[in-house]
Design a protein around this motif. Structure first.
Motif: not given
Ligand SMILES: [Fe+2]
Length: 296
Positions: A33-51
């Motif tokens: 498991e990894y976590e990536i934070s960025s201002p370019e990830i849209p806030e409206e998307a919430g936490d986006v989980r990619i498998l």
């Protein structure tokens, strides 16, 4: 000093123990498991989980993929990305398709699935006239499961109120030759997938970890890679050997930051040719993207 026969005995017992350990690891996948934070990830998307799944190479885990299905069941996600080398070669086409069908059947329903090429798919697609029935059967399998095959393109994925971009780039087949890294032709990224969209979080599927710097230069916010199967035997955080015969290459598995961008390398699910895994379990990767106000 010990007599030679005792030393030989210890060597043989150690070898057998390591082989048993390798066989055990090959059928016991884990979730990384990894976590990536960025201002370019849209806030409206919430936490986006990619498998992210890579390098299946015809692998079906025991008891009809029981261990893999359990991880998939326990890993809800918004998007599934397949990083290539899910197939291996024409000779094993039937086995490869069976394994891929089994994996696809275990994925969560209703979640978009994208598949990018590894060197094996690229090679087979290039040589498809030698085995004309391979590509139609491959594409039919993907269609049956609603999988989108991406080659040198960028597609948007809406997630709740936001959107992220997914790009997939096929590397030149020369990039997969054994030995030292081959530089890419100038402008290779732009020529094949255009410029990175400014201000929009982009996940790049790029099969080989050797080109993380180039991906960061292009602007990929997160690059997902596989190909090296974790390095076969992992010692001191490095892989002993890659399929291209690099030894102790540092980027065989894990997360790496270059030029302010992230790259995640999966150890993959299967193996081919050298069917050994030591301290290198097969893995399912879960990446959670989180919006942040400021760049980390
Ligand atoms: Fe590969």
């Amino acid at each position: 000093m010990w007599p030679l026969w005792i030393a030989l005995g210890i060597l043989v017992i150690t070898g057998i123990a390591l082989l048993i350990r390798s066989e055990w690891e090959r059928v016991h996948p884990v979730r990384a498991e990894y976590e990536i934070s960025s201002p370019e990830i849209p806030e409206e998307a919430g936490d986006v989980r990619i498998l992210f799944l890579s390098d299946l190479h015809g692998k079906i885990f025991p008891r009809d993929n029981e261990a893999l299905y359990r991880i998939l069941r326990e890993t809800p996600c918004d998007l599934v990305l397949l990083g290539g080398d899910m197939m291996t070669k024409f000779r094993s086409a039937e086995k490869d398709r069976k394994a891929l069908r089994s994996l696809l059947s275990g994925l969560p329903k209703g979640v978009p699935v994208c598949y990018a090429s590894g060197n094996h798919e690229q090679k087979m697609l290039r040589l498809s006239e030698k085995k004309p029935d391979w590509e139609p059967a491959f594409r039919e399998l993907l269609n049956e499961h609603g999988v989108r095959y991406l080659r040198n393109e960028t597609v948007p994925f809406p997630v709740r109120g936001g959107e992220i971009l997914v790009s997939a780039l096929d590397l030149p087949l020369d990039a997969y030759k054994a030995g030292p890294k081959r530089p890419l032709p100038d402008g290779y990224f732009e020529e094949n997938i255009g410029r990175k969209a400014a201000g929009r979080f982009t996940v790049l599927l790029l099969h080989s970890p050797l080109y993380l710097e180039e991906a960061a230069d292009w602007g990929a916010d997160l690059t997902l890679e596989g190909h090296f199967h974790g390095g076969t035997i992992r010692l001191f955080g490095r892989g002993l050997m890659t399929p291209q015969y690099q030894f102790f290459y540092p980027r065989c598995q894990g997360i790496f930051h270059t030029k302010g961008k992230a790259g995640i390398v999966s150890a993959g699910l299967g193996t081919h040719s050298v069917n050994v895994r030591l301290f290198d379990r097969p893995e399912v990767v879960l990446v959670t993207l989180k919006h942040t106000k400021t760049a980390p």
